[in-house]
Design an enzyme around this catalytic site. Structure first.
Site, PDB file in Angstrom:
ATOM      1  N   GLY A  23       0.832  -1.202   0.000  1.00  0.00           N
ATOM      2  CA  GLY A  23       0.000   0.000   0.000  1.00  0.00           C
ATOM      3  C   GLY A  23       0.863   1.247   0.000  1.00  0.00           C
ATOM      4  O   GLY A  23       1.936   1.273  -0.602  1.00  0.00           O
ATOM      5  N   SER A  24       0.412   2.274   0.718  1.00  0.00           N
ATOM      6  CA  SER A  24       1.107   3.559   0.722  1.00  0.00           C
ATOM      7  C   SER A  24       2.578   3.419   1.089  1.00  0.00           C
ATOM      8  O   SER A  24       3.464   3.854   0.360  1.00  0.00           O
ATOM      9  CB  SER A  24       0.420   4.508   1.700  1.00  0.00           C
ATOM     10  OG  SER A  24       1.185   5.689   1.872  1.00  0.00           O
ATOM     11  N   SER A  48      -5.062 -10.189  -4.126  1.00  0.00           N
ATOM     12  CA  SER A  48      -4.871  -8.786  -3.751  1.00  0.00           C
ATOM     13  C   SER A  48      -4.793  -7.908  -4.989  1.00  0.00           C
ATOM     14  O   SER A  48      -4.162  -8.267  -5.986  1.00  0.00           O
ATOM     15  CB  SER A  48      -3.586  -8.636  -2.927  1.00  0.00           C
ATOM     16  OG  SER A  48      -3.243  -7.271  -2.792  1.00  0.00           O
ATOM     17  N   ASP A  80      -2.747  -1.516  10.814  1.00  0.00           N
ATOM     18  CA  ASP A  80      -2.569  -2.016  12.182  1.00  0.00           C
ATOM     19  C   ASP A  80      -3.576  -3.101  12.552  1.00  0.00           C
ATOM     20  O   ASP A  80      -3.229  -4.099  13.186  1.00  0.00           O
ATOM     21  CB  ASP A  80      -2.700  -0.861  13.184  1.00  0.00           C
ATOM     22  CG  ASP A  80      -1.583   0.155  13.058  1.00  0.00           C
ATOM     23  OD1 ASP A  80      -0.452  -0.242  12.724  1.00  0.00           O
ATOM     24  OD2 ASP A  80      -1.846   1.349  13.283  1.00  0.00           O
ATOM     25  N   HIS A 104       5.218   0.857  12.345  1.00  0.00           N
ATOM     26  CA  HIS A 104       4.514   1.538  13.429  1.00  0.00           C
ATOM     27  C   HIS A 104       4.496   0.566  14.603  1.00  0.00           C
ATOM     28  O   HIS A 104       4.368  -0.645  14.412  1.00  0.00           O
ATOM     29  CB  HIS A 104       3.093   1.888  12.967  1.00  0.00           C
ATOM     30  CG  HIS A 104       2.250   2.622  13.969  1.00  0.00           C
ATOM     31  ND1 HIS A 104       2.757   3.560  14.844  1.00  0.00           N
ATOM     32  CD2 HIS A 104       0.917   2.561  14.222  1.00  0.00           C
ATOM     33  CE1 HIS A 104       1.756   4.040  15.586  1.00  0.00           C
ATOM     34  NE2 HIS A 104       0.640   3.445  15.240  1.00  0.00           N
ATOM     35  N   GLY A 130       3.738   7.433   2.153  1.00  0.00           N
ATOM     36  CA  GLY A 130       4.549   6.646   1.238  1.00  0.00           C
ATOM     37  C   GLY A 130       4.886   7.336  -0.067  1.00  0.00           C
ATOM     38  O   GLY A 130       6.007   7.215  -0.571  1.00  0.00           O
ATOM     39  N   GLU A 223     -11.925  30.309   3.558  1.00  0.00           N
ATOM     40  CA  GLU A 223     -11.334  30.905   4.748  1.00  0.00           C
ATOM     41  C   GLU A 223     -10.834  29.877   5.765  1.00  0.00           C
ATOM     42  O   GLU A 223      -9.802  30.091   6.395  1.00  0.00           O
ATOM     43  CB  GLU A 223     -12.344  31.847   5.426  1.00  0.00           C
ATOM     44  CG  GLU A 223     -12.629  33.109   4.638  1.00  0.00           C
ATOM     45  CD  GLU A 223     -11.392  33.961   4.391  1.00  0.00           C
ATOM     46  OE1 GLU A 223     -10.444  33.903   5.206  1.00  0.00           O
ATOM     47  OE2 GLU A 223     -11.365  34.694   3.385  1.00  0.00           O
ATOM     48  N   GLU A 227      -7.273  27.926   2.655  1.00  0.00           N
ATOM     49  CA  GLU A 227      -6.104  28.719   3.039  1.00  0.00           C
ATOM     50  C   GLU A 227      -5.264  28.056   4.128  1.00  0.00           C
ATOM     51  O   GLU A 227      -4.147  28.500   4.420  1.00  0.00           O
ATOM     52  CB  GLU A 227      -6.535  30.119   3.494  1.00  0.00           C
ATOM     53  CG  GLU A 227      -7.065  30.993   2.360  1.00  0.00           C
ATOM     54  CD  GLU A 227      -7.276  32.435   2.788  1.00  0.00           C
ATOM     55  OE1 GLU A 227      -6.528  32.907   3.666  1.00  0.00           O
ATOM     56  OE2 GLU A 227      -8.187  33.083   2.260  1.00  0.00           O
ATOM     57  N   SER A 248       0.117  39.088   8.189  1.00  0.00           N
ATOM     58  CA  SER A 248      -0.106  40.499   8.505  1.00  0.00           C
ATOM     59  C   SER A 248      -0.122  40.713  10.018  1.00  0.00           C
ATOM     60  O   SER A 248      -0.332  39.775  10.799  1.00  0.00           O
ATOM     61  CB  SER A 248      -1.444  40.953   7.924  1.00  0.00           C
ATOM     62  OG  SER A 248      -2.523  40.351   8.629  1.00  0.00           O
TER      63      SER A 248
END
Length: 332
Positions: A23-24, A48, A80, A104, A130, A223, A227, A248
């Site tokens: 995967g990733s 798979s 996991d 992990h 990944g 907003e 951003e 600013s």
């Protein structure tokens, strides 16, 4: 910090690394190692959807147990909640003296996987998704990472893990040594309280406050969500003080005086409670139980969130932003 000169990639000469999952993270680790001259096989279940992707990348694909049997180092890079079942498939192929790796620390810390005493157990975890691990490797740089040794049966676990980290490009960016406990608990806390849970809830609530006050959803979206990337990029590049220097005076004053009213002492108490649930295993038990019960609640929450007004507004606006490429997006 460990860098390239602190790791010896030749320790992987003559060895095979088995990557379980594609995967990733799996695709990035496997391809980076291959490009580093390491012999790599990929372990996947029959049927798979990743089998053809791995083969197209020039990698040998085997069953999970056969890949584990062929690997001197076996890295588990599946979600996991699947580790217990995948470990049950792989464990008969793991020989004494092998190095068992994880991306992990969750399944080791919370007892989902219990390797035998005669194997090395370590962690090699890039601190990035990944696709970034792969892209930065190809660009000649690398995503920083973490390593940890949980069990050192051979006396070589740390050096081999550093060699692995070098093979995937992490020592180019710098590697920190930690523990399975610290990696897992800080990672889960970051995801839940700040990076994913905290940020998502803050954005959604801000959107609701503006739209309920009569402002257009398009204005609210720009907003509080669109951003956000600009601000996060400034934090990433310059830290909090550097971000404040770049905005600013109005924005900085509002940040310093109003921010603590939003994320206040009560918020901090809730964050501490979340950390406690991670430390005592409450979250892990809840998450694993949800998976084993069929993810009914999880799927309901996903569906509810996908139907929110902010999602519909964002989908319409992003469709007009031809500079945003979401072709690689996939849930999960």
């Amino acid at each position: 910090m460990f860098y390239d000169d602190d790791a010896d990639l030749t320790l992987l000469d003559g060895k095979t690394v088995a990557i379980i999952g594609f995967g990733s993270q799996g695709h990035a680790h496997a391809q980076n190692l291959k490009d580093s001259g390491v012999n790599v096989v990929v372990g996947l279940r029959e049927g798979s959807s990743s089998v053809q992707k791995a083969k197209d990348a020039g990698l040998e694909v085997l069953s999970i147990v056969d890949a584990a049997s062929k690997g001197d180092l076996v890295q588990f890079l599946v979600p996991d909640e699947l580790h217990r079942d995948v470990w049950a498939e792989a464990k008969d192929g793991i020989a004494p003296g092998n190095l068992v790796l994880f991306g992990h620390g969750f399944s080791i810390l919370y007892g989902e996987v219990e390797p035998p005493a005669d194997v090395d157990v370590a962690l090699a975890a890039p601190k990035g998704p990944g696709h970034l691990v792969r892209r930065q490797y190809l660009e000649g740089s690398g995503v920083p990472g973490l390593i940890a040794v949980h069990q050192d049966a051979t006396g070589n676990a740390r050096d081999l893990t550093l060699a692995y980290a070098k093979g995937i490009g992490c020592t180019r960016g710098g590697v920190i040594e930690t523990t399975f406990k610290d990696e897992t608990e800080t990672d889960l806390f970051g995801e839940q309280a700040v990076l994913c849970g905290g940020t998502s809830a803050l954005v959604q609530t801000g959107f609701e406050v503006l739209t309920e006050a009569g402002y257009s959803p398009e204005m609210a979206y720009f907003e509080v969500l669109h951003e956000l990337k600009l601000i996060v990029d400034l934090m990433y590049e310059k830290g909090l003080a550097g971000m404040r220097y770049s905005i600013s005076n109005t924005a900085e004053y509002g940040d310093l005086t109003r921010g603590p009213r939003v994320v206040n002492a009560e918020t901090k108490k809730e964050m501490q409670k979340i950390l406690g649930e991670i430390q005592d295993g409450t979250f892990a038990r809840e998450f694993i139980a949800e998976h084993r019960a069929g993810n009914e609640n999880f799927d309901r929450l996903r569906k509810e969130q996908a139907g929110l007004q902010i999602e519909q507004t964002g989908k319409e606006l992003r469709a007009k932003m031809d500079w945003i490429d979401d072709s690689g997006f996939a849930q999960g």
